[in-house]
Motif scaffolding. Sequence first.
Motif, short mmCIF file in Angstrom:
data_model
loop_
_atom_site.label_atom_id
_atom_site.label_comp_id
_atom_site.label_asym_id
_atom_site.label_seq_id
_atom_site.Cartn_x
_atom_site.Cartn_y
_atom_site.Cartn_z
N GLN A 96 0.85 -1.19 0.00
CA GLN A 96 0.00 0.00 0.00
C GLN A 96 0.88 1.24 0.00
OE1 GLN A 96 -2.73 0.06 3.31
NE2 GLN A 96 -4.27 1.10 2.09
N HIS A 97 0.73 2.06 -1.04
CA HIS A 97 1.55 3.25 -1.25
C HIS A 97 0.95 4.46 -0.54
CE1 HIS A 97 4.57 5.51 -3.50
NE2 HIS A 97 3.66 6.48 -3.56
N SER A 98 1.83 5.33 -0.08
CA SER A 98 1.40 6.66 0.39
C SER A 98 2.46 7.66 0.00
CB SER A 98 1.17 6.67 1.90
OG SER A 98 2.37 6.45 2.60
N ARG A 129 6.62 4.11 0.32
CA ARG A 129 6.58 5.50 -0.14
C ARG A 129 7.32 5.68 -1.46
NH1 ARG A 129 4.36 9.26 2.64
NH2 ARG A 129 5.67 10.92 1.84
N TYR A 130 7.90 4.62 -1.99
CA TYR A 130 8.65 4.67 -3.25
C TYR A 130 8.05 3.66 -4.22
CZ TYR A 130 11.91 7.27 -0.40
OH TYR A 130 12.45 8.21 0.43
N GLY A 131 8.40 3.79 -5.50
CA GLY A 131 7.87 2.89 -6.51
C GLY A 131 8.21 1.43 -6.26
N ASP A 132 9.46 1.16 -5.93
CA ASP A 132 9.91 -0.20 -5.67
C ASP A 132 9.40 -0.62 -4.29
OD1 ASP A 132 11.33 -2.53 -5.07
OD2 ASP A 132 13.27 -1.72 -5.71
N SER A 133 8.62 -1.67 -4.25
CA SER A 133 8.01 -2.14 -2.99
C SER A 133 9.04 -2.60 -1.96
CB SER A 133 7.03 -3.28 -3.28
OG SER A 133 5.98 -2.83 -4.09
N PHE A 134 10.29 -2.76 -2.36
CA PHE A 134 11.35 -3.17 -1.43
C PHE A 134 12.00 -1.98 -0.74
CE2 PHE A 134 11.04 -6.78 -4.27
CZ PHE A 134 11.22 -7.87 -3.43
N GLU A 135 11.97 -0.79 -1.37
CA GLU A 135 12.71 0.36 -0.86
C GLU A 135 12.14 0.88 0.45
OE1 GLU A 135 15.55 1.87 -1.71
OE2 GLU A 135 15.82 0.42 -3.33
N GLN A 136 12.96 0.80 1.49
CA GLN A 136 12.62 1.28 2.83
C GLN A 136 11.29 0.73 3.33
OE1 GLN A 136 13.10 5.54 3.19
NE2 GLN A 136 15.29 5.43 2.82
N THR A 137 11.10 -0.59 3.10
CA THR A 137 9.91 -1.29 3.61
C THR A 137 10.37 -2.56 4.31
OG1 THR A 137 9.52 -2.73 1.70
CG2 THR A 137 8.57 -0.49 1.60
N ASP A 138 9.42 -3.26 4.88
CA ASP A 138 9.73 -4.55 5.51
C ASP A 138 9.38 -5.72 4.59
OD1 ASP A 138 6.97 -4.32 5.68
OD2 ASP A 138 6.86 -4.98 7.76
N LEU A 139 9.24 -5.47 3.28
CA LEU A 139 8.88 -6.54 2.35
C LEU A 139 9.89 -7.68 2.40
CD1 LEU A 139 7.08 -7.80 0.22
CD2 LEU A 139 8.26 -6.40 -1.51
N SER A 190 8.94 -0.95 -11.22
CA SER A 190 9.98 -0.77 -10.20
C SER A 190 10.08 -1.99 -9.29
CB SER A 190 9.67 0.47 -9.35
OG SER A 190 9.74 1.63 -10.13
N THR A 191 8.96 -2.53 -8.90
CA THR A 191 8.96 -3.69 -8.01
C THR A 191 9.49 -4.94 -8.72
OG1 THR A 191 7.19 -2.77 -6.67
CG2 THR A 191 7.47 -5.17 -6.58
N LEU A 192 9.11 -5.14 -9.97
CA LEU A 192 9.62 -6.27 -10.73
C LEU A 192 11.15 -6.22 -10.82
CD1 LEU A 192 7.04 -6.40 -13.65
CD2 LEU A 192 7.44 -8.23 -11.98
N HIS A 193 11.67 -5.08 -11.20
CA HIS A 193 13.13 -4.93 -11.31
C HIS A 193 13.78 -5.04 -9.93
CE1 HIS A 193 13.54 -4.13 -15.57
NE2 HIS A 193 12.44 -3.42 -15.50
N GLY A 194 13.16 -4.45 -8.93
CA GLY A 194 13.69 -4.55 -7.58
C GLY A 194 13.77 -5.98 -7.10
N ALA A 195 12.79 -6.78 -7.44
CA ALA A 195 12.78 -8.19 -7.04
C ALA A 195 13.90 -8.94 -7.75
CB ALA A 195 11.43 -8.82 -7.35
N LEU A 196 14.00 -8.76 -9.05
CA LEU A 196 14.98 -9.50 -9.84
C LEU A 196 16.41 -9.17 -9.39
CD1 LEU A 196 14.78 -11.58 -12.16
CD2 LEU A 196 15.26 -9.70 -13.73
N VAL A 197 16.72 -7.91 -9.17
CA VAL A 197 18.08 -7.56 -8.77
C VAL A 197 18.40 -8.02 -7.36
CG1 VAL A 197 18.22 -5.61 -10.37
CG2 VAL A 197 17.59 -5.19 -7.99
N ARG A 198 17.38 -8.25 -6.54
CA ARG A 198 17.60 -8.74 -5.17
C ARG A 198 17.66 -10.26 -5.10
NH1 ARG A 198 14.84 -3.90 -4.75
NH2 ARG A 198 15.59 -2.49 -3.10
#
Length: 186
Positions: free
Chosen positions: A53-55, A84-94, A119-127
């Motif tokens: 959930q984005h804010s 708060r960012y496009g990538d669901s991993f950035e500064q979250t507890d995902l 952003s989330t797709l790329h964030g997942a793949l690079v992680r």
Amino acid sequence: MTTLPGRPNTALLVVDVQQGVVAGAHDRDGVIANINTLVAKARAEKVPVIWVQHSDDDLPQGSPDWQYVFELVRRDTEPLVHKRYGDSFEQTDLEAVLAEHRVGRLVVTGAQTDMCIRSTLHGALVRGYDATLVTDAHTTEDLSAYGAPPPHQVIAHTNLYWRFQSAPGRQAGTVRTVEVEFAVAG
């Protein structure tokens, strides 16, 4: 085939299907119906459903537009990740949530295609995660006034290029809702 050791499980990721995010989205109702189908299938197969959930300044936490759409109902036992960012991993507890559930593969749905989904797709793949995009379970609004292609073309292009993504030891790809398999073959 994730590069993350000890992560054999798959999770369904439902990204930003919020009132204000999808209010004018392309094929809103069809996409939400497909996400509901996937949520029901994941629950039946005991696959974690993780809600994102984005804010931000234009989408304040707690506002009516920030709420998930009424058609999708998160269970209290299902993780909710605030971002708060496009990538669901950035500064979250995902990442911590996925580690807790031993998830190495994500099935991704939600909005908006050209922002948080990409952003989330790329964030997942690079992680180190495998990341599968459900072609008929993501959407975006019409941003053609700002120079973007019409939404159906944005969605089609994202589906096309994600189908051919890869990285060492990781798999990307696309499937339609009816083709989603949460169990990893082989």
